[in-house]
Write a protein that holds these residues in place. Structure first.
Motif, PDB file in Angstrom:
ATOM      1  N   LEU A  73       4.602 -46.934-111.346  1.00 12.06           N
ATOM      2  CA  LEU A  73       3.522 -46.307-112.092  1.00 12.06           C
ATOM      3  C   LEU A  73       3.248 -44.883-111.615  1.00 12.06           C
ATOM      4  O   LEU A  73       3.300 -44.605-110.416  1.00 12.06           O
ATOM      5  CB  LEU A  73       2.242 -47.136-111.973  1.00 12.06           C
ATOM      6  N   PRO A  74       2.938 -43.972-112.555  1.00  8.45           N
ATOM      7  CA  PRO A  74       2.636 -42.592-112.191  1.00  8.45           C
ATOM      8  C   PRO A  74       1.197 -42.454-111.712  1.00  8.45           C
ATOM      9  O   PRO A  74       0.456 -43.440-111.616  1.00  8.45           O
ATOM     10  CB  PRO A  74       2.845 -41.846-113.511  1.00  8.45           C
ATOM     11  N   LYS A  76      -2.758 -41.626-111.942  1.00  9.97           N
ATOM     12  CA  LYS A  76      -3.658 -42.125-112.988  1.00  9.97           C
ATOM     13  C   LYS A  76      -3.859 -41.149-114.143  1.00  9.97           C
ATOM     14  O   LYS A  76      -4.175 -41.565-115.252  1.00  9.97           O
ATOM     15  CB  LYS A  76      -5.007 -42.510-112.382  1.00  9.97           C
ATOM     16  N   ASP A  77      -3.670 -39.838-113.898  1.00  8.26           N
ATOM     17  CA  ASP A  77      -3.875 -38.902-115.002  1.00  8.26           C
ATOM     18  C   ASP A  77      -2.741 -38.943-116.017  1.00  8.26           C
ATOM     19  O   ASP A  77      -2.802 -38.278-117.047  1.00  8.26           O
ATOM     20  CB  ASP A  77      -4.096 -37.470-114.494  1.00  8.26           C
ATOM     21  N   HIS A  78      -1.698 -39.750-115.741  1.00  7.35           N
ATOM     22  CA  HIS A  78      -0.615 -39.951-116.707  1.00  7.35           C
ATOM     23  C   HIS A  78      -0.716 -41.321-117.380  1.00  7.35           C
ATOM     24  O   HIS A  78       0.194 -41.729-118.099  1.00  7.35           O
ATOM     25  CB  HIS A  78       0.747 -39.818-116.028  1.00  7.35           C
ATOM     26  N   ILE A  79      -1.812 -42.031-117.115  1.00  7.22           N
ATOM     27  CA  ILE A  79      -2.035 -43.342-117.725  1.00  7.22           C
ATOM     28  C   ILE A  79      -2.996 -43.195-118.891  1.00  7.22           C
ATOM     29  O   ILE A  79      -4.063 -42.596-118.764  1.00  7.22           O
ATOM     30  CB  ILE A  79      -2.578 -44.339-116.684  1.00  7.22           C
ATOM     31  N   VAL A  80      -2.606 -43.759-120.030  1.00  2.31           N
ATOM     32  CA  VAL A  80      -3.413 -43.673-121.249  1.00  2.31           C
ATOM     33  C   VAL A  80      -4.287 -44.911-121.411  1.00  2.31           C
ATOM     34  O   VAL A  80      -5.381 -44.851-121.964  1.00  2.31           O
ATOM     35  CB  VAL A  80      -2.499 -43.480-122.482  1.00  2.31           C
ATOM     36  N   GLY A  81      -3.809 -46.043-120.913  1.00  6.79           N
ATOM     37  CA  GLY A  81      -4.559 -47.285-121.029  1.00  6.79           C
ATOM     38  C   GLY A  81      -3.670 -48.468-120.719  1.00  6.79           C
ATOM     39  O   GLY A  81      -2.489 -48.326-120.396  1.00  6.79           O
ATOM     40  N   GLU A 176       0.868 -54.733-121.488  1.00  6.65           N
ATOM     41  CA  GLU A 176       1.434 -53.395-121.618  1.00  6.65           C
ATOM     42  C   GLU A 176       0.586 -52.372-120.864  1.00  6.65           C
ATOM     43  O   GLU A 176      -0.641 -52.474-120.816  1.00  6.65           O
ATOM     44  CB  GLU A 176       1.511 -52.979-123.087  1.00  6.65           C
ATOM     45  N   ILE A 177       1.276 -51.368-120.304  1.00  9.93           N
ATOM     46  CA  ILE A 177       0.618 -50.216-119.688  1.00  9.93           C
ATOM     47  C   ILE A 177       1.104 -48.985-120.437  1.00  9.93           C
ATOM     48  O   ILE A 177       2.311 -48.741-120.529  1.00  9.93           O
ATOM     49  CB  ILE A 177       0.942 -50.106-118.192  1.00  9.93           C
ATOM     50  N   TYR A 178       0.166 -48.226-120.985  1.00 10.13           N
ATOM     51  CA  TYR A 178       0.499 -47.075-121.821  1.00 10.13           C
ATOM     52  C   TYR A 178       0.463 -45.797-120.982  1.00 10.13           C
ATOM     53  O   TYR A 178      -0.561 -45.467-120.381  1.00 10.13           O
ATOM     54  CB  TYR A 178      -0.483 -46.987-122.992  1.00 10.13           C
ATOM     55  N   LEU A 179       1.589 -45.100-120.954  1.00 15.03           N
ATOM     56  CA  LEU A 179       1.728 -43.870-120.181  1.00 15.03           C
ATOM     57  C   LEU A 179       1.905 -42.689-121.126  1.00 15.03           C
ATOM     58  O   LEU A 179       2.201 -42.869-122.309  1.00 15.03           O
ATOM     59  CB  LEU A 179       2.922 -43.974-119.234  1.00 15.03           C
ATOM     60  N   THR A 180       1.742 -41.498-120.615  1.00 16.62           N
ATOM     61  CA  THR A 180       1.861 -40.313-121.466  1.00 16.62           C
ATOM     62  C   THR A 180       3.273 -40.144-122.009  1.00 16.62           C
ATOM     63  O   THR A 180       3.474 -39.504-123.043  1.00 16.62           O
ATOM     64  CB  THR A 180       1.467 -39.050-120.690  1.00 16.62           C
ATOM     65  N   ASN A 181       4.269 -40.725-121.339  1.00 18.32           N
ATOM     66  CA  ASN A 181       5.652 -40.560-121.796  1.00 18.32           C
ATOM     67  C   ASN A 181       6.304 -41.849-122.277  1.00 18.32           C
ATOM     68  O   ASN A 181       7.506 -41.906-122.493  1.00 18.32           O
ATOM     69  CB  ASN A 181       6.519 -39.964-120.674  1.00 18.32           C
ATOM     70  N   ARG A 200       9.649 -42.798-124.340  1.00 18.14           N
ATOM     71  CA  ARG A 200       9.537 -42.180-125.667  1.00 18.14           C
ATOM     72  C   ARG A 200      10.307 -40.861-125.742  1.00 18.14           C
ATOM     73  O   ARG A 200      10.959 -40.565-126.748  1.00 18.14           O
ATOM     74  CB  ARG A 200       8.065 -41.936-126.007  1.00 18.14           C
ATOM     75  N   ALA A 201      10.279 -40.094-124.674  1.00 18.52           N
ATOM     76  CA  ALA A 201      10.919 -38.780-124.702  1.00 18.52           C
ATOM     77  C   ALA A 201      12.432 -38.878-124.845  1.00 18.52           C
ATOM     78  O   ALA A 201      13.055 -38.091-125.567  1.00 18.52           O
ATOM     79  CB  ALA A 201      10.571 -38.009-123.433  1.00 18.52           C
TER      80      ALA A 201
END
Length: 270
Positions: A73-74, A76-81, A176-181, A200-201
């Motif tokens: 995991l990255p 926390k500022d890269h975690i969306v939810g 699920e853990i939603y990340l910025t990427n 996604r990238a």
């Protein structure tokens, strides 16, 4: 015998753990260890005074698969939810439907879905993301007064974690853990044996190297045994303190969630 494992109905844990600690024994207490933050604080303080160990048996955080996800995991500022689900129909709910009150569905014994299956996703959220700013729970109460099913929301600075738990129905939903990427998909949070990151990238899937041992209790037992057998080891002592603080925080979050849903145990009135 210098260590006692307590796996009685939830409401009995506190007095039994207290008596064991006063007798100079280490205690391993089945999750949820205690009904209220006051009980948790008293046992932690008493264990420190008597120089024995208190462990809450929440085995998922001790599994290597859980730690592999934590390392992946990255920040926390890269975690969306995140969305965690653990629901499994309990055969004892049939007894509730028949008019009985088994201890796992009784407020007298500190029962309900949140304080059983719900402990695992809450442990996962707090171990991976830290203490939330706010903890809410929207419960479907059953005839006995506790929750048979419910949805929780843990609010952090920049994201929320949704938790679904229940013992009056089954869920086959992944967590699920939603990340910025992208999105990290877990087959479960209570016992992880599959974790896939959907990047996604780069439009690709990365399968994390996770698996379950044949005996899922081994890793937790080994962790506890190392601490008990090496009481002066500083690194192990740090791990122990982290587990105790995590147990304290999980207890507080569960208590706050119960209160938000109006679920009252006999233990709350003491």
């Amino acid at each position: 015998m210098n260590t006692i494992y307590i796996a009685s109905p939830n409401s009995l844990h506190f007095e039994q753990a207290k008596q064991a600690i006063l007798a100079g024994k280490n205690v391993i207490v089945e999750k949820p260890a205690f009904s209220t933050p006051n009980e948790m604080d008293e046992i932690i303080e008493l264990a420190n005074q008597k120089q024995v160990f208190f462990f809450e048996a929440a085995r998922n955080i001790h599994e290597q698969a859980f730690k592999t996800v934590a390392d992946f995991l990255p920040l926390k500022d890269h975690i969306v939810g995140a969305d965690f689900s653990f629901m499994k129909y309990s055969s004892r709910y049939d007894q509730v439907l028949d008019g009985d009150e088994p201890n796992i569905f009784s407020p007298h014994f500190s029962g309900g879905a949140l304080v059983d299956l719900g402990v695992y996703p809450i442990y996962a959220a707090l171990a991976w993301f830290g203490m939330p700013n706010e903890s809410l729970y929207f419960a479907k109460k059953i005839r006995t007064g506790v929750d048979g099913f419910g949805t929780g929301i843990l609010r952090y600075d920049n994201f929320d974690v949704t938790i679904r738990t229940g013992k009056m129905t089954d869920s086959f939903q992944a967590s699920e853990i939603y990340l910025t990427n992208g999105t990290l998909v877990l087959n479960a949070v209570n016992s992880i044996d599959e974790a896939v990151f959907h990047d996604r990238a780069h439009v690709q899937r990365e399968k994390l190297n996770v698996h379950q041992l044949e005996n899922p209790m081994v890793e937790e037992a080994n962790d506890f045994a190392k601490v008990i057998m090496n009481p002066t080891d500083r690194e192990l002592g740090t791990f122990y303190e982290e587990w105790v603080e995590l147990a304290r925080n999980v207890n507080q979050v569960i208590y706050d969630m119960r209160k938000s849903a109006g679920i009252v145990f006999d233990a709350d009135k003491k």
